[in-house]
Design an enzyme around this catalytic site. Structure first.
Site, PDB file in Angstrom:
ATOM      1  N   LYS A  18       0.781  -1.200   0.060  1.00 46.56           N
ATOM      2  CA  LYS A  18      -0.048   0.123   0.027  1.00 46.56           C
ATOM      3  C   LYS A  18       0.839   1.305  -0.130  1.00 46.56           C
ATOM      4  O   LYS A  18       1.483   1.457   0.936  1.00 46.56           O
ATOM      5  CB  LYS A  18      -0.935  -0.098   1.312  1.00 46.56           C
ATOM      6  CG  LYS A  18      -2.047   1.068   0.953  1.00 46.56           C
ATOM      7  CD  LYS A  18      -2.485   1.491   2.254  1.00 46.56           C
ATOM      8  CE  LYS A  18      -1.820   2.835   2.898  1.00 46.56           C
ATOM      9  NZ  LYS A  18      -1.747   3.950   2.069  1.00 46.56           N
ATOM     10  N   CYS A  77      13.149  11.365   6.765  1.00 50.08           N
ATOM     11  CA  CYS A  77      12.814  10.815   8.115  1.00 50.08           C
ATOM     12  C   CYS A  77      14.226  11.090   8.882  1.00 50.08           C
ATOM     13  O   CYS A  77      14.369  11.437   9.900  1.00 50.08           O
ATOM     14  CB  CYS A  77      12.813   9.193   8.299  1.00 50.08           C
ATOM     15  SG  CYS A  77      14.070   8.531   7.091  1.00 50.08           S
ATOM     16  N   GLY A 121       6.887   5.221   8.258  1.00 51.96           N
ATOM     17  CA  GLY A 121       5.876   6.510   8.493  1.00 51.96           C
ATOM     18  C   GLY A 121       6.143   6.895   9.588  1.00 51.96           C
ATOM     19  O   GLY A 121       7.044   6.904  10.080  1.00 51.96           O
ATOM     20  N   SER A 122       5.047   7.798  10.224  1.00 52.62           N
ATOM     21  CA  SER A 122       5.454   8.457  11.295  1.00 52.62           C
ATOM     22  C   SER A 122       5.098   7.639  12.556  1.00 52.62           C
ATOM     23  O   SER A 122       4.701   6.684  12.533  1.00 52.62           O
ATOM     24  CB  SER A 122       4.219   9.689  11.324  1.00 52.62           C
ATOM     25  OG  SER A 122       2.777   8.738  11.463  1.00 52.62           O
ATOM     26  N   GLU A 145       9.705   1.572  10.676  1.00 55.39           N
ATOM     27  CA  GLU A 145      10.641   2.682  10.286  1.00 55.39           C
ATOM     28  C   GLU A 145      10.196   3.860  10.219  1.00 55.39           C
ATOM     29  O   GLU A 145       9.266   4.348   9.832  1.00 55.39           O
ATOM     30  CB  GLU A 145      11.175   2.365   9.071  1.00 55.39           C
ATOM     31  CG  GLU A 145      12.109   1.248   8.698  1.00 55.39           C
ATOM     32  CD  GLU A 145      13.507   1.066   9.311  1.00 55.39           C
ATOM     33  OE1 GLU A 145      13.637   2.282   9.684  1.00 55.39           O
ATOM     34  OE2 GLU A 145      14.185   0.109   8.941  1.00 55.39           O
ATOM     35  N   GLU A 182       9.454  16.614  14.837  1.00 60.79           N
ATOM     36  CA  GLU A 182       9.716  16.277  13.567  1.00 60.79           C
ATOM     37  C   GLU A 182       9.111  17.451  12.552  1.00 60.79           C
ATOM     38  O   GLU A 182       7.631  17.625  12.572  1.00 60.79           O
ATOM     39  CB  GLU A 182       9.451  14.908  13.411  1.00 60.79           C
ATOM     40  CG  GLU A 182       9.789  14.817  11.739  1.00 60.79           C
ATOM     41  CD  GLU A 182       9.433  13.003  11.354  1.00 60.79           C
ATOM     42  OE1 GLU A 182       8.356  12.747  11.583  1.00 60.79           O
ATOM     43  OE2 GLU A 182      10.401  12.694  10.703  1.00 60.79           O
TER      44      GLU A 182
HETATM   45  P1  NAD Z   1       2.296   8.451   7.761  1.00 62.23           P
HETATM   46  O1  NAD Z   1       2.544   7.711   9.034  1.00 62.23           O
HETATM   47  O2  NAD Z   1       1.128   9.430   8.010  1.00 62.23           O
HETATM   48  O3  NAD Z   1       1.766   7.295   6.653  1.00 62.23           O
HETATM   49  C1  NAD Z   1       2.476   6.339   6.229  1.00 62.23           C
HETATM   50  C2  NAD Z   1       1.864   5.222   5.526  1.00 62.23           C
HETATM   51  O4  NAD Z   1       0.940   4.724   6.401  1.00 62.23           O
HETATM   52  C3  NAD Z   1       0.906   5.808   4.313  1.00 62.23           C
HETATM   53  O5  NAD Z   1       0.959   5.030   3.209  1.00 62.23           O
HETATM   54  C4  NAD Z   1      -0.436   6.063   5.009  1.00 62.23           C
HETATM   55  O6  NAD Z   1      -1.622   5.944   4.133  1.00 62.23           O
HETATM   56  C5  NAD Z   1      -0.432   4.708   6.098  1.00 62.23           C
HETATM   57  N1  NAD Z   1      -1.488   4.953   7.078  1.00 62.23           N
HETATM   58  C6  NAD Z   1      -1.808   5.817   8.095  1.00 62.23           C
HETATM   59  N2  NAD Z   1      -2.590   5.560   8.776  1.00 62.23           N
HETATM   60  C7  NAD Z   1      -2.615   4.199   8.842  1.00 62.23           C
HETATM   61  C8  NAD Z   1      -3.195   3.169   9.581  1.00 62.23           C
HETATM   62  N3  NAD Z   1      -4.043   3.647  10.611  1.00 62.23           N
HETATM   63  N4  NAD Z   1      -2.946   1.977   9.253  1.00 62.23           N
HETATM   64  C9  NAD Z   1      -2.359   1.398   8.336  1.00 62.23           C
HETATM   65  N5  NAD Z   1      -1.543   2.466   7.532  1.00 62.23           N
HETATM   66  C10 NAD Z   1      -1.713   3.673   7.783  1.00 62.23           C
HETATM   67  O7  NAD Z   1       3.590   9.105   7.340  1.00 62.23           O
HETATM   68  P2  NAD Z   1       3.722  10.096   6.073  1.00 62.23           P
HETATM   69  O8  NAD Z   1       3.358  11.446   6.308  1.00 62.23           O
HETATM   70  O9  NAD Z   1       3.382   9.302   4.703  1.00 62.23           O
HETATM   71  O10 NAD Z   1       5.416  10.035   6.026  1.00 62.23           O
HETATM   72  C11 NAD Z   1       6.095  10.633   6.607  1.00 62.23           C
HETATM   73  C12 NAD Z   1       6.682  10.265   7.975  1.00 62.23           C
HETATM   74  O11 NAD Z   1       7.253   8.981   7.675  1.00 62.23           O
HETATM   75  C13 NAD Z   1       7.608  10.966   8.829  1.00 62.23           C
HETATM   76  O12 NAD Z   1       7.492  10.842  10.428  1.00 62.23           O
HETATM   77  C14 NAD Z   1       8.959  10.292   8.487  1.00 62.23           C
HETATM   78  O13 NAD Z   1       9.984  10.568   9.548  1.00 62.23           O
HETATM   79  C15 NAD Z   1       8.672   8.878   8.385  1.00 62.23           C
HETATM   80  N6  NAD Z   1       9.722   8.101   7.650  1.00 62.23           N
HETATM   81  C16 NAD Z   1      10.458   7.527   8.310  1.00 62.23           C
HETATM   82  C17 NAD Z   1      11.593   6.579   7.651  1.00 62.23           C
HETATM   83  C18 NAD Z   1      12.396   5.527   8.137  1.00 62.23           C
HETATM   84  O14 NAD Z   1      13.060   4.862   7.531  1.00 62.23           O
HETATM   85  N7  NAD Z   1      12.513   5.530   9.501  1.00 62.23           N
HETATM   86  C19 NAD Z   1      11.629   6.742   6.050  1.00 62.23           C
HETATM   87  C20 NAD Z   1      10.823   7.892   5.491  1.00 62.23           C
HETATM   88  C21 NAD Z   1       9.734   8.601   6.540  1.00 62.23           C
END
Ligand code: NAD
Length: 490
Positions: free
Chosen positions: A177, A286, A230-231, A252, A387
């Site tokens: 996804k 990130c 993600g976050s 991550e 962040e």
């Molecule tokens: P996000 O957490 O909002 O979303 C990430 C993904 O999760 C998206 O595909 C989103 O649709 C999905 N998602 C959201 N809610 C969900 C749920 N309840 N259940 C399942 N999936 C869900 O993050 P974002 O805004 O897309 O990306 C930015 C964040 O990602 C920042 O915090 C950044 O630091 C982090 N990030 C971490 C790394 C790493 O390797 N540590 C790399 C890149 C980004």
């Protein structure tokens, strides 16, 4: 590129409409004009993708043990992707906003990841274990089954394929996804995987909202593991869902990474590296080095260099050749970044550079924020701790090394840290003391498919990449056999 390009849900090798027929519009972040439409998947699409993946896992020869065959398909995919690098880079740049140079780097990283995991696909060895008596104990590695991968929008293809590629190499069937804002390159790549010989149903891509679609994928009983990038906030939710299902989760997550600059650092190199680590990808990284901790004796000199770099940075649409910093991914994210700058001003901070949208009228409709450097902030302020996910560098001074270590580690995150110094002993001393999953000495944030990538504390659980990356998508089975000959009678 056709402005009206449409992207569907890709399940079992067939790309089409979502079950509900819903579609969404993707906006070009440089102009906020529509550039593509994409299917919006929901619960029924999740169910169908999981069912199809499970069937493909059981009925094709993908999982069946011939790692060399999987390696060949993944190498073909790498080759095709490399041939189409320009096209993929242009698409990624158009969708997410990153510069062409950055997008080319991303595609190259994915090519290299596919090659790396292909090399590991036929090396999933077990062990033999001495046990008492006439017994024989050995272990084998088996794929998990259907693995789910949830990716963010900042490195759409890299971060999806960083876990999808090893899961495929290990023989799993995958449901990916992508982030709702940036699904196009993942769908294109899945189309290419078919051509490369990945059987239908082994790589499925379902775009759609995280809350509904993402959770439906995790709740499905066929889901055997989840890789989430993600976050930290959503990471907690994923961990809770994985706990309910008793499935492994690799997480991550976010960061607020420190960059420590000692008095003896090469300031010109450091300034370029620091700028790259916070203004690269328009700060949407990130592991952005978002907190500069610099020795008081060189603080003014370093800030001067950073200000010069920030002010000389050429902003524009990522797709325009020569642009050095593209737009922020969405209007919403742009507002979030500008709100943090406002907060810094309200807290009495000094804006050394940037701190606003650019004046250039050609960029008026896009989501642009100038590279920003902030000084005189309290380490306890929100701008210093949270962040931001934009091109905003918070800067602090220090006198004693221990003070720098304390400042650097004073964060709930622990993804990444970097150090700039010419002194070998100080560099390695800091590498030990910094509470982060990755430390880079005298370089901007940098990684390779063979380097482990993972965070400590609220930045994550587990790691991707590295030599163990394919084995991480397998389970270990122990086989104990009694090989005693039957006793002779009489
Ligand atoms: P996000 O957490 O909002 O979303 C990430 C993904 O999760 C998206 O595909 C989103 O649709 C999905 N998602 C959201 N809610 C969900 C749920 N309840 N259940 C399942 N999936 C869900 O993050 P974002 O805004 O897309 O990306 C930015 C964040 O990602 C920042 O915090 C950044 O630091 C982090 N990030 C971490 C790394 C790493 O390797 N540590 C790399 C890149 C980004």
């Amino acid at each position: 590129m056709a402005a009206e390009a449409t992207y569907g849900v890709l399940i079992g090798g067939v790309e089409g409409a979502s079950a509900a027929g819903e579609t969404g519009e993707l906006l070009d972040p440089a102009t906020n004009r529509p550039f593509a439409r994409v299917a919006v998947g929901a619960e029924e699409d999740a169910r169908r993708a999981m069912e199809t993946a499970q069937r493909a896992f059981e009925s094709t020869d993908w999982a069946g043990g011939d790692g060399a065959k999987r390696a060949k398909a993944l190498l073909r995919l790498a080759q095709r992707l490399e041939e189409q690098q320009e096209e993929f880079a242009a698409l990624e740049s158009h969708n997410m906003g990153k510069t062409l140079r950055e997008a080319r780097g991303d595609v190259g990283f994915v090519v290299r990841t596919l090659e790396y995991v292909a090399g590991l696909a036929d090396k999933l060895e077990g062990t033999t274990i001495p046990v008492p008596g006439s017994r024989f104990n050995y272990t084998v590695r088996e794929p998990l089954g259907v693995t789910v991968h949830i990716a963010p929008w900042n490195f759409p293809l890299v971060l999806a394929m960083r876990s999808v590629a090893p899961a495929l190499a290990a023989g799993n069937a995958v449901v990916l996804k992508p982030a709702s804002l940036t699904p196009v390159t993942a769908i294109r790549l899945a189309r290419l995987a078919r051509e490369a010989g990945v059987p239908d149903g082994i790589l499925n891509v379902v775009p759609g909202p995280g809350g509904r679609l993402g959770e439906a994928l995790l709740r499905d009983p066929r889901c055997r593991s989840v890789s989430f990038t993600g976050s930290s906030e959503v990471g907690r939710r994923i961990a809770a869902l994985a706990a309910e299902r008793l499935i492994p989760a690799t997480l991550e997550l976010g960061g607020k990474s420190p960059v420590v600059v000692l008095a003896d650092a090469d300031l010109d190199r450091a300034a370029r590296g620091i700028a790259n680590g916070i203004f690269g990808n328009a700060g949407q990284m990130c592991w952005a080095g978002s907190r500069l901790i610099v020795h008081d004796s060189v603080r003014a000199a370093l800030l001067e260099r950073l200000k010069a770099i920030a002010e000389a940075t050429r902003l524009g649409p990522g797709t325009e050749e020569g642009v050095e910093m593209g737009p922020i991914v969405s209007r919403e994210q742009e507002s979030r970044v500008l709100d943090y700058v406002r907060l810094a001003r309200d807290d009495g901070a000094t804006i050394v550079a940037g701190g606003a949208k650019p004046d250039d009228p050609r960029l008026r409709d896009g989501n642009f924020v100038r590279p920003t450097v902030v000084a005189d902030l309290a380490p306890s302020s929100r701008v210093a701790r949270e962040e931001i996910f934009g091109p905003v560098l918070a800067t602090f001074g220090f006198r004693e090394l221990e003070e720098a270590v304390a400042l650097a580690n004073d964060t709930p995150y622990g993804l990444f840290a970097s150090v700039w110094t010419r002194d070998l002993a100080s560099a390695h001393h800091l590498a030990r003391r910094l509470d982060a999953g990755m430390v880079v000495l005298n370089d901007p944030p940098l990684t390779f498919p063979q380097s482990p990538f993972g965070g400590f504390k609220e930045s994550g659980v587990g790691a991707e990449q590295g030599i163990g990356t394919v084995a991480a998508y397998t389970r270990q089975k122990s086989v104990l056999a009694n090989v005693a000959l039957p006793k002779k009678k009489g």
